[in-house]
Each structure stands twice: as C-alpha cells, then as structure tokens.
Design a protein around this motif. Sequence first.
Motif, PDB file in Angstrom:
ATOM      1  N   LEU A 172       0.985  -1.600  -0.217  1.00  0.00           N
ATOM      2  CA  LEU A 172      -0.386   0.462  -0.167  1.00  0.00           C
ATOM      3  C   LEU A 172       0.944   1.204   0.099  1.00  0.00           C
ATOM      4  CD1 LEU A 172      -2.881  -1.249   2.377  1.00  0.00           C
ATOM      5  CD2 LEU A 172      -2.623  -1.229  -0.267  1.00  0.00           C
ATOM      6  N   PRO A 185       0.987   3.871   5.379  1.00  0.00           N
ATOM      7  CA  PRO A 185      -0.330   3.996   4.375  1.00  0.00           C
ATOM      8  C   PRO A 185      -1.147   5.503   5.133  1.00  0.00           C
ATOM      9  CG  PRO A 185      -0.814   2.081   5.526  1.00  0.00           C
ATOM     10  CD  PRO A 185       0.350   2.498   5.862  1.00  0.00           C
ATOM     11  N   SER A 186      -1.742   6.164   4.611  1.00  0.00           N
ATOM     12  CA  SER A 186      -2.742   6.486   5.058  1.00  0.00           C
ATOM     13  C   SER A 186      -3.969   6.527   6.158  1.00  0.00           C
ATOM     14  CB  SER A 186      -2.982   8.014   3.829  1.00  0.00           C
ATOM     15  OG  SER A 186      -3.900   7.023   2.381  1.00  0.00           O
ATOM     16  N   GLU A 216      -7.072   6.774   4.702  1.00  0.00           N
ATOM     17  CA  GLU A 216      -7.783   6.682   3.440  1.00  0.00           C
ATOM     18  C   GLU A 216      -7.583   5.605   3.133  1.00  0.00           C
ATOM     19  OE1 GLU A 216      -7.808  10.295   4.862  1.00  0.00           O
ATOM     20  OE2 GLU A 216      -6.212   9.398   4.187  1.00  0.00           O
ATOM     21  N   GLN A 217      -6.641   5.140   3.086  1.00  0.00           N
ATOM     22  CA  GLN A 217      -6.198   3.382   2.015  1.00  0.00           C
ATOM     23  C   GLN A 217      -6.716   2.384   2.663  1.00  0.00           C
ATOM     24  OE1 GLN A 217      -1.697   4.723   1.542  1.00  0.00           O
ATOM     25  NE2 GLN A 217      -2.097   4.138  -0.345  1.00  0.00           N
ATOM     26  N   SER A 251     -10.012   2.693   2.614  1.00  0.00           N
ATOM     27  CA  SER A 251     -10.399   1.936   1.308  1.00  0.00           C
ATOM     28  C   SER A 251     -10.366   0.428   1.184  1.00  0.00           C
ATOM     29  CB  SER A 251      -9.534   3.005   0.155  1.00  0.00           C
ATOM     30  OG  SER A 251      -9.684   2.290  -0.935  1.00  0.00           O
TER      31      SER A 251
END
Length: 327
Positions: free
Chosen positions: A105, A110-111, A113-114, A117
């Motif tokens: 990722l 990772p953020s 949001e990731q 998601s």
Amino acid sequence: MKFTKKRIVATIALLALMVLTACNNEKEIKESSAEEPVQQEAVTIENEGVTTVYEQAPTKAISLNQHVTEIMLALGLEDSMVGTAFLDNEIYAPLQEAYEQVPVLAEGYPSKEQVISAEADFLYGGWASAFNEKNIATRDELETLGINSYLQSSSVKVAPTLEDVQQDITNIAKIFRVEERGQQLINEMNQEIEAIQVKIPEAEKPLEVLVFDSGETDIFTATQNFMNTLVTMAGAHNIFGDIEDNWATVSKEDTVDRAPDAIVIIDYGSTTAEEKIAFLKDDPALSQLPAVKNEHFVILPLSAASEGVRVAEALEILVKGLYPEAY
C-alpha cells in the motif's frame, strides 16, 4: 415386465428431475455456508493497554512494519491480508513468494484513507509510531472505525526477551486461529537458536560491543531493546546496555571511554552500512576505538534484528561476525 416407450421416457424424465433437484440443493447449501461464516470461539487479547475480543479471525489485515509482516507471512496468513507497508530491507527470502501475493500500500505508512479503502478489519503495527494521528490513526480512532489493532509488545517494551517475541507470535496465531502453526514456528526458532549458540566460543571476558545505528555529533545506539538481547544471546556485552531505555543518544566521549571491541552496524534506510563504517573511520575520536582500529564490524539488517521471526538469522550473523574463528 414390459417397458413401453412411454414408460421409458417417463423414467428418464424422473431421473433428470431428481439429479436437477440434488444439484440445486447442493448449490443452496454452498451459498448458505458462504454467506454464513463458520462460528469460532471468541478470543480475548490484552495488548498494550487495549483489550480486544475477536469473535472471528480477521480476514482483511494490513501489516505496517516489516518484522510484523514477516510474522504474518511465516504463519501462512497472506490470504487474510489486504495490504502491507514499510520495508526496511529486502523481505526475508523464504517469505518472498508469499509477500508477492499481498498488495503493497505504501513505502512508509499508508494513509487512513488507504486503510479505509482497503476495508481493513485489522492493523498490525511493529512500532508505536504506527498508531498515532500523524501516521494513520490512534488505536482508539481505529476502533471507532471498526478496525481492530495489535502493537508488537516486544518492540516497545524495555529489555524484551526472546519469550516476549514468542508471546507476540502466539497472540497473532490465536487471533487468526492458527495456534498450531504458531507453536511450530516457535519450536523451529528455538531449535535453530540452540544450534547456533553451541558454536559460541568460551571466553574469560565477553566482547564489548557498540550497536551503531546512526549519528554524527552524537551516537544513536541500542540500549535495552531487542538488539541488546541479541548481543547478550551471542555471549557479548552491549556497552550501553546499562541505560534503561530502548534507544539512547550518547556522546562520543562516553563511547571512547567504554572502548568497544566490536561494532554492530544496523543496516537500513538511505545511509548504507558502508557509509556508516566510513564515517567511523574518518571521525577523529571514533577512529581511535579498538573496534575501528581492528576493523571489527558486523553488519546487521534492521529487519533481522527486530522482534520477528528472524531471531536465529540475526544471532547467526552476530556469532559469525563476532567470532569468525568459530566458523
């Protein structure tokens, strides 16, 4: 008995109807079982002040640091992962094939949001930095999002032992309902460690070792973290192992006073191990250390030295480097 043409056709039709009904019933059973997960016994895990009850094993996990990624892969959990992140070095070779099945990722964390998601239901962090507002989110916030989390206890506690690392492995194996795999992994680890330790030569006085992470004005070194444990397991003495912390910044003067016989270079990041050795050789004060004068350096990848499945590999690197005569 006479079988008329009419009766034969009727019999064939009846048999076809029975087969079709059986197939439909089997399909309905399969669809029903796919929709309804098999009930599992709840598992309660206490982890760094957070109590989590796992009614089911996670199916969409994300690992956030290399050493915990390798624990999941060593337990055969790649099919339960929707992502991974943050490599310090190349992935452990025996786990490369499994690693390639998991989406990467991010190069770092990772953020948030990731994570959302990917529909993650479990985050596994190796370092405390994984769970804060700057990097992804706090564990409390993740809980409100319906995402469970686990922080590698042996990576954040002071003076972790081999047993602490193995307890983390045991906990992850329990969460994912693969306890037998976890115990097998621990048994193999212990056997490999014992085979390496018998090669450590007996000595009247242990080698004095500096663990060099980084630094130019001062030195950032391992104190009472797992690298200190590894040095001790290798029959040596960490010169800054008396400091009650995981890591510490120490002065060059103090380092010179403690006169290490060998230096373990922690290899990771943009500064190579060779560049770190060159710095030690060029520095007016540090170049006078016995270890530098004798060029007694041991390069240890951070991923191997962390609290994961590569304890035996890290120990072997240390023993080979500290006692080349033993090999």
